[in-house]
Write a protein that holds these residues in place. Structure first.
Motif, PDB file in Angstrom:
ATOM      1  N   ILE A  38     112.460 -34.228  21.746  1.00 18.01           N
ATOM      2  CA  ILE A  38     113.691 -34.042  21.488  1.00 18.01           C
ATOM      3  C   ILE A  38     114.623 -35.489  21.561  1.00 18.01           C
ATOM      4  N   LEU A  39     114.297 -36.070  22.772  1.00 15.93           N
ATOM      5  CA  LEU A  39     115.166 -37.388  23.343  1.00 15.93           C
ATOM      6  C   LEU A  39     114.598 -38.535  22.072  1.00 15.93           C
ATOM      7  N   SER A  40     113.713 -38.684  21.611  1.00 18.02           N
ATOM      8  CA  SER A  40     113.277 -39.843  20.829  1.00 18.02           C
ATOM      9  C   SER A  40     113.845 -39.733  19.329  1.00 18.02           C
ATOM     10  N   LYS A  41     114.517 -38.561  19.109  1.00 15.35           N
ATOM     11  CA  LYS A  41     115.154 -38.403  17.751  1.00 15.35           C
ATOM     12  C   LYS A  41     116.394 -39.576  17.767  1.00 15.35           C
ATOM     13  N   SER A  42     116.700 -39.970  18.831  1.00 14.58           N
ATOM     14  CA  SER A  42     118.035 -41.009  18.926  1.00 14.58           C
ATOM     15  C   SER A  42     117.058 -42.386  19.051  1.00 14.58           C
ATOM     16  N   GLU A  43     117.681 -43.271  18.079  1.00 16.81           N
ATOM     17  CA  GLU A  43     117.182 -44.568  18.535  1.00 16.81           C
ATOM     18  C   GLU A  43     118.012 -45.343  19.729  1.00 16.81           C
ATOM     19  N   ALA A  44     118.833 -44.824  20.213  1.00 10.92           N
ATOM     20  CA  ALA A  44     119.627 -45.501  21.231  1.00 10.92           C
ATOM     21  C   ALA A  44     118.800 -45.755  22.393  1.00 10.92           C
ATOM     22  N   PRO A  45     118.957 -47.194  23.008  1.00 12.76           N
ATOM     23  CA  PRO A  45     118.113 -47.483  24.020  1.00 12.76           C
ATOM     24  C   PRO A  45     118.326 -46.506  25.346  1.00 12.76           C
ATOM     25  N   LEU A  46     119.310 -45.721  25.478  1.00 11.95           N
ATOM     26  CA  LEU A  46     119.404 -44.882  26.679  1.00 11.95           C
ATOM     27  C   LEU A  46     118.344 -43.839  26.206  1.00 11.95           C
ATOM     28  N   ASP A  86     120.309 -41.289  41.071  1.00 10.12           N
ATOM     29  CA  ASP A  86     120.270 -42.432  42.112  1.00 10.12           C
ATOM     30  C   ASP A  86     119.487 -43.157  42.756  1.00 10.12           C
ATOM     31  N   TYR A  87     118.511 -42.054  43.278  1.00 10.66           N
ATOM     32  CA  TYR A  87     117.260 -42.496  43.755  1.00 10.66           C
ATOM     33  C   TYR A  87     116.444 -43.515  42.643  1.00 10.66           C
ATOM     34  N   SER A  88     116.279 -43.019  41.493  1.00  7.63           N
ATOM     35  CA  SER A  88     115.699 -43.724  40.230  1.00  7.63           C
ATOM     36  C   SER A  88     116.297 -45.023  40.137  1.00  7.63           C
ATOM     37  N   ALA A  89     117.529 -45.170  40.070  1.00  8.65           N
ATOM     38  CA  ALA A  89     118.329 -46.470  40.124  1.00  8.65           C
ATOM     39  C   ALA A  89     117.882 -47.423  40.831  1.00  8.65           C
ATOM     40  N   ALA A  90     117.901 -46.738  42.306  1.00 10.88           N
ATOM     41  CA  ALA A  90     117.801 -47.745  43.446  1.00 10.88           C
ATOM     42  C   ALA A  90     116.293 -48.174  43.556  1.00 10.88           C
ATOM     43  N   LEU A  91     115.322 -47.424  43.057  1.00 11.70           N
ATOM     44  CA  LEU A  91     114.178 -47.876  43.217  1.00 11.70           C
ATOM     45  C   LEU A  91     113.919 -48.915  41.827  1.00 11.70           C
ATOM     46  N   ALA A  92     114.609 -48.640  40.846  1.00 13.03           N
ATOM     47  CA  ALA A  92     114.531 -49.668  39.689  1.00 13.03           C
ATOM     48  C   ALA A  92     114.958 -50.924  40.123  1.00 13.03           C
ATOM     49  N   LYS A  93     116.143 -51.145  40.766  1.00 13.03           N
ATOM     50  CA  LYS A  93     116.744 -52.100  41.306  1.00 13.03           C
ATOM     51  C   LYS A  93     115.930 -52.881  42.213  1.00 13.03           C
ATOM     52  N   ALA A  94     115.103 -52.340  42.995  1.00 15.32           N
ATOM     53  CA  ALA A  94     114.316 -52.973  44.007  1.00 15.32           C
ATOM     54  C   ALA A  94     112.955 -53.427  43.244  1.00 15.32           C
ATOM     55  N   ALA A  95     112.617 -52.898  42.157  1.00 14.36           N
ATOM     56  CA  ALA A  95     111.496 -53.325  41.286  1.00 14.36           C
ATOM     57  C   ALA A  95     111.950 -54.487  40.318  1.00 14.36           C
ATOM     58  N   GLY A  96     113.086 -54.969  40.420  1.00 16.32           N
ATOM     59  CA  GLY A  96     113.650 -56.087  39.718  1.00 16.32           C
ATOM     60  C   GLY A  96     114.119 -55.913  38.432  1.00 16.32           C
ATOM     61  N   ASP A 155     117.010 -55.512  35.546  1.00 18.77           N
ATOM     62  CA  ASP A 155     118.353 -55.861  35.688  1.00 18.77           C
ATOM     63  C   ASP A 155     119.343 -54.881  35.859  1.00 18.77           C
ATOM     64  N   GLU A 156     120.598 -55.158  35.875  1.00 17.71           N
ATOM     65  CA  GLU A 156     121.666 -54.349  36.126  1.00 17.71           C
ATOM     66  C   GLU A 156     122.001 -53.396  35.091  1.00 17.71           C
ATOM     67  N   GLU A 157     121.918 -53.960  33.805  1.00 23.11           N
ATOM     68  CA  GLU A 157     122.283 -52.951  32.732  1.00 23.11           C
ATOM     69  C   GLU A 157     121.097 -52.121  32.428  1.00 23.11           C
ATOM     70  N   ARG A 158     119.846 -52.352  32.724  1.00 22.91           N
ATOM     71  CA  ARG A 158     118.667 -51.384  32.490  1.00 22.91           C
ATOM     72  C   ARG A 158     118.635 -50.532  33.885  1.00 22.91           C
ATOM     73  N   VAL A 159     119.064 -50.885  35.080  1.00 28.28           N
ATOM     74  CA  VAL A 159     119.193 -49.783  36.080  1.00 28.28           C
ATOM     75  C   VAL A 159     120.004 -48.779  35.562  1.00 28.28           C
ATOM     76  N   GLU A 160     121.189 -49.136  35.221  1.00 24.67           N
ATOM     77  CA  GLU A 160     122.136 -48.290  34.723  1.00 24.67           C
ATOM     78  C   GLU A 160     121.598 -47.376  33.722  1.00 24.67           C
ATOM     79  N   LEU A 161     121.081 -47.784  32.745  1.00 28.01           N
ATOM     80  CA  LEU A 161     120.511 -46.816  31.723  1.00 28.01           C
ATOM     81  C   LEU A 161     119.564 -45.918  32.355  1.00 28.01           C
ATOM     82  N   LEU A 162     118.701 -46.378  33.141  1.00 31.08           N
ATOM     83  CA  LEU A 162     117.800 -45.419  33.794  1.00 31.08           C
ATOM     84  C   LEU A 162     118.382 -44.124  34.766  1.00 31.08           C
TER      85      LEU A 162
END
Length: 364
Positions: A252-260, A190-200, A202-209
């Motif tokens: 480990i995580l980069s084995k998936s090509e999904a944006p998340l 939640d802290y990360s999402a709040a800072l990402a939103k403050a940094a500009g 977009d909503e979809e990418r904030v939720e991904l983070l």
């Protein structure tokens, strides 16, 4: 006040159609003989509502949503195309099927009608067989469409729940030896999402983070317990192994090509890099560090400082923010530090939200 503007309601309901299980048909036409004819055709099978103008129709729709609308194209003040555009622009009414009533059969009118969202045309002079057939067909199609949307929404929710569970499991893998896993992960997210939103962002990418951030320490699953929990200062070789969790997590995580998972892999690899280049694993400097990693790094440190552990007391939010401010240009991106300080009240709200959830868990 209606959803579309204030105007006296012009509405009649056929007395023979009081069965609430009947579908509601709204007839919108300024010519009385057309209304009478349509009501005669439809009232045996449907609840019939009548409006003699576009404004009156919108008021009726705002008070009691019909299942289908028969809408005259040529009306004074507001024509059928304009009424349809308003109906389709409102999410609450956009799915109501609209059939235009028209004496004009040129191609331009048909194109315009479908562009504004109608599903069909009934050409005047009106005939019972055509009218009943079109209404029945489009009511059935609308029901099927709604059923499919509900099914899709249900399946989507199931997938969202499964994804969140998977994220939780991956996040907890990196915190197997912590005593405060789930709460820490999602609070930091939640802290990360709040800072990402403050940094500009977009909503979809904030939720991904918000979902990606808890996975930043996934690579710790490969670090020996003896190193993770060592009470002594790590040797050079041990520290080398410890630092490798960033690269392991990325692998480990980069084995998936999904944006998340691509975003999670990016944060996992770079969350120990520092603005001045003194971090690891690659000693990246400044904006060469992905912004996602810079955001997660700050949120993670802030949460660690304000969280009580067996070996330390929690810092106040003010103390933690002072530390982060003093680290601007060294550990942290100066711009993000400024933004983080500017959302102090939001950080407090997030902390309080998770404090209450912690209490609820303890009570259970």
């Amino acid at each position: 006040m209606s959803l579309y503007g204030r105007e006296p309601i012009d509405m009649t309901m056929d007395n023979t159609a009081q069965n609430t299980s009947m579908k509601r048909v709204l007839i919108v036409d300024d010519v009385p003989r057309n209304i009478d004819l349509l009501r005669e055709i439809l009232s045996e099978h449907y609840q019939v509502q009548v409006a003699k103008s576009g404004r009156a129709a919108l008021d009726i729709i705002a008070h009691k949503t019909p299942d289908i609308i028969l809408l005259d194209v040529m009306m004074p003040e507001m024509n059928g195309f304009e009424v349809c555009e308003i109906i389709k622009s409102n999410p609450e009414t956009a799915d109501i099927p609209v059939i235009f009533l028209t004496a004009v059969t040129d191609v331009e009118n048909e194109i315009k009608g479908f562009e504004v969202g109608c599903v069909d045309f009934i050409t005047k002079p009106i005939t019972p067989i055509t009218t009943l057939s079109r209404v029945e067909t489009h009511l059935r199609l609308a029901e099927n469409d709604q059923r499919n949307k509900s099914l899709i929404a249900s399946r989507t929710q199931e997938l969202d729940d499964a994804l969140e569970s998977a994220v939780s499991m991956l996040g907890e893998m990196g915190h197997l030896n912590d005593t405060d896993t789930g709460i820490h992960m999602w609070r930091m997210a939640d802290y990360s999402a709040a800072l990402a939103k403050a940094a500009g962002w977009d909503e979809e990418r904030v939720e991904l983070l918000r979902l990606a951030a808890p996975m930043h320490d996934t690579g710790k699953v490969a670090i020996p317990h003896s190193i993770l929990k060592s009470p002594n200062k790590l040797s050079e070789d041990e520290w080398k192994i410890m630092k490798s969790h960033t690269q392991i997590g990325h692998k480990i995580l980069s084995k998936s090509e999904a944006p998340l998972f691509q975003l999670a892999a990016e944060a996992a690899l770079g969350h120990h890099e520092k603005w001045d280049g003194s971090g690891y694993p690659y000693g990246l400097m400044g904006e060469k560090i992905p912004e996602s990693a810079r955001i997660v790094a700050m949120a993670d440190v802030f949460d660690a400082l304000t969280m009580e552990r067996s070996y330390k007391k929690s810092w106040s939010i003010e103390e933690a923010l002072e530390h982060i401010e003093s680290s601007a240009g060294g550990h942290f991106d100066p711009r993000l530090v400024t933004l983080f300080l500017s959302i102090k009240d939001e950080l407090k709200n997030i902390q309080e939200k998770w404090r209450k959830k912690e209490q609820e868990l303890v009570q259970k």
